[in-house]
Motif scaffolding. Structure first.
Motif, PDB file in Angstrom:
ATOM      1  N   GLN A 111      12.233   4.300  -5.612  1.00 21.29           N
ATOM      2  CA  GLN A 111      10.769   4.235  -5.611  1.00 21.29           C
ATOM      3  C   GLN A 111      10.203   5.432  -6.362  1.00 21.29           C
ATOM      4  N   ASN A 149       8.728   0.077  -7.213  1.00 21.66           N
ATOM      5  CA  ASN A 149       9.924  -0.027  -6.376  1.00 21.66           C
ATOM      6  C   ASN A 149      11.017  -0.825  -7.082  1.00 21.66           C
ATOM      7  N   ARG A 156      15.182   1.325   3.138  1.00 24.93           N
ATOM      8  CA  ARG A 156      14.549   0.416   4.104  1.00 24.93           C
ATOM      9  C   ARG A 156      15.002  -1.021   3.851  1.00 24.93           C
ATOM     10  N   TYR A 213      15.579  -1.569  -0.328  1.00 24.30           N
ATOM     11  CA  TYR A 213      14.926  -0.807  -1.393  1.00 24.30           C
ATOM     12  C   TYR A 213      15.844   0.340  -1.819  1.00 24.30           C
ATOM     13  N   GLN A 251       3.307  -8.759   3.988  1.00 27.22           N
ATOM     14  CA  GLN A 251       4.184  -7.792   4.649  1.00 27.22           C
ATOM     15  C   GLN A 251       3.364  -6.746   5.405  1.00 27.22           C
ATOM     16  N   THR A 266       7.290   2.971   0.563  1.00 28.86           N
ATOM     17  CA  THR A 266       8.390   2.227   1.162  1.00 28.86           C
ATOM     18  C   THR A 266       9.610   3.123   1.085  1.00 28.86           C
ATOM     19  N   THR A 286       8.139 -10.672   1.392  1.00 25.93           N
ATOM     20  CA  THR A 286       8.017  -9.654   0.334  1.00 25.93           C
ATOM     21  C   THR A 286       7.971 -10.274  -1.053  1.00 25.93           C
TER      22      THR A 286
END
Length: 265
Positions: free
Chosen positions: A128, A114, A143, A125, A207, A139, A150
């Motif tokens: 990915q 990521n 988001r 984010y 998380q 993810t 995190t």
């Protein structure tokens, strides 16, 4: 107030590096506003930038007219909504540039890779590349999460002064995503000290239960950015961490160099 002819002269005047001075000043003011949380008064901008109030007032008037800054009812100035579109487009482009580097991370570590940015008080984010394993972490790009739970959040905030981190945490709160989430400012600052000492951050089931994440910041990135790998805790073990972290750090350095060369192109 300066006359319009003086304003024109200032706008056309070149800076020492060949740029237009008023443009450089306007972008510098936008950066200072962002550093101050997005809202400032003219006197604060004058004090931090060293520019005279009439110059700042003229530049801000132009930025307001263009929609990049808005004036609040309390006469202070805030970053304007027109910047959102620019920021979202730039974040998408940054994610596009990062994808080949994330793909290499997946190839070498086997886990989902990521890239995330610090946007205001939140982590967003922007890219990915998923693992090829049938059991893998997803993810969604776009988001948003709070930084305290995190790995990328820890990696990014490790470079900030403790008082700024405390201020951010007081604004966001520290809700527990799992039983292992750090929920006190002192605990989080201690975790950031570990990040600085070891050179990488860990999200150990903080998380999401059963998920372990390793993250490092991207050095000298034009905006605060971090890359990470995430996977099941049963695969991202302590032994795996020793092999994965050097790969993460190397890819972060290479991505940093690529962004720098793009910046100077």
């Amino acid at each position: 107030m300066p006359t319009s002819s003086a304003s024109t002269t200032d706008s056309a005047r070149s800076s020492s590096n060949g740029g237009v001075q008023s443009l450089e000043r306007a972008f510098d003011l936008l950066e200072r506003m962002a550093d101050s949380g997005g809202e400032v008064g003219l006197s604060e901008l004058s004090a931090s930038s060293g520019l005279p109030l009439p110059t700042i007032h003229r530049l801000m008037r132009t930025l307001v007219a263009c929609g990049y800054v808005r004036q609040q009812p309390n006469r202070r100035y805030a970053l304007g909504p027109r910047l959102i579109r620019l920021g979202e487009s730039a974040a998408r482009l940054l994610g596009t540039w990062a994808r080949p580097y994330l793909a290499r991370l997946v190839e070498e570590t086997g886990e989902t890779a990521n890239m995330a940015l610090l946007d205001g008080d939140e982590i967003v984010y922007v890219a990915q590349v998923p693992s090829k394993h049938s059991m893998r972490m997803f993810t969604e790009v776009g988001r948003r999460v709070l930084p305290h739970s995190t790995g990328v959040g820890k990696a990014l905030l490790a470079g900030f002064p403790p008082e700024e981190v405390r201020a951010l945490l007081s604004r966001t709160g520290m809700p527990a995503a799992t039983e292992k989430t750090i929920t006190t400012p002192d605990g989080f600052l201690a975790a950031l000290e570990d990040v600085r000492r070891h050179g990488y951050a860990v999200d150990d089931n903080e998380q999401e239960v059963g998920v372990r994440c390793l993250a490092v910041s991207v050095p000298n990135s034009p905006t605060a950015a971090a890359i990470s790998i995430s996977g099941p805790a049963g695969r991202v073990t302590e032994a795996a961490t020793e092999k994965i972290v050097p790969v993460l750090q190397q890819v972060a350095d290479e991505l940093s160099e690529a962004l720098a060369s793009q910046n100077h192109a």
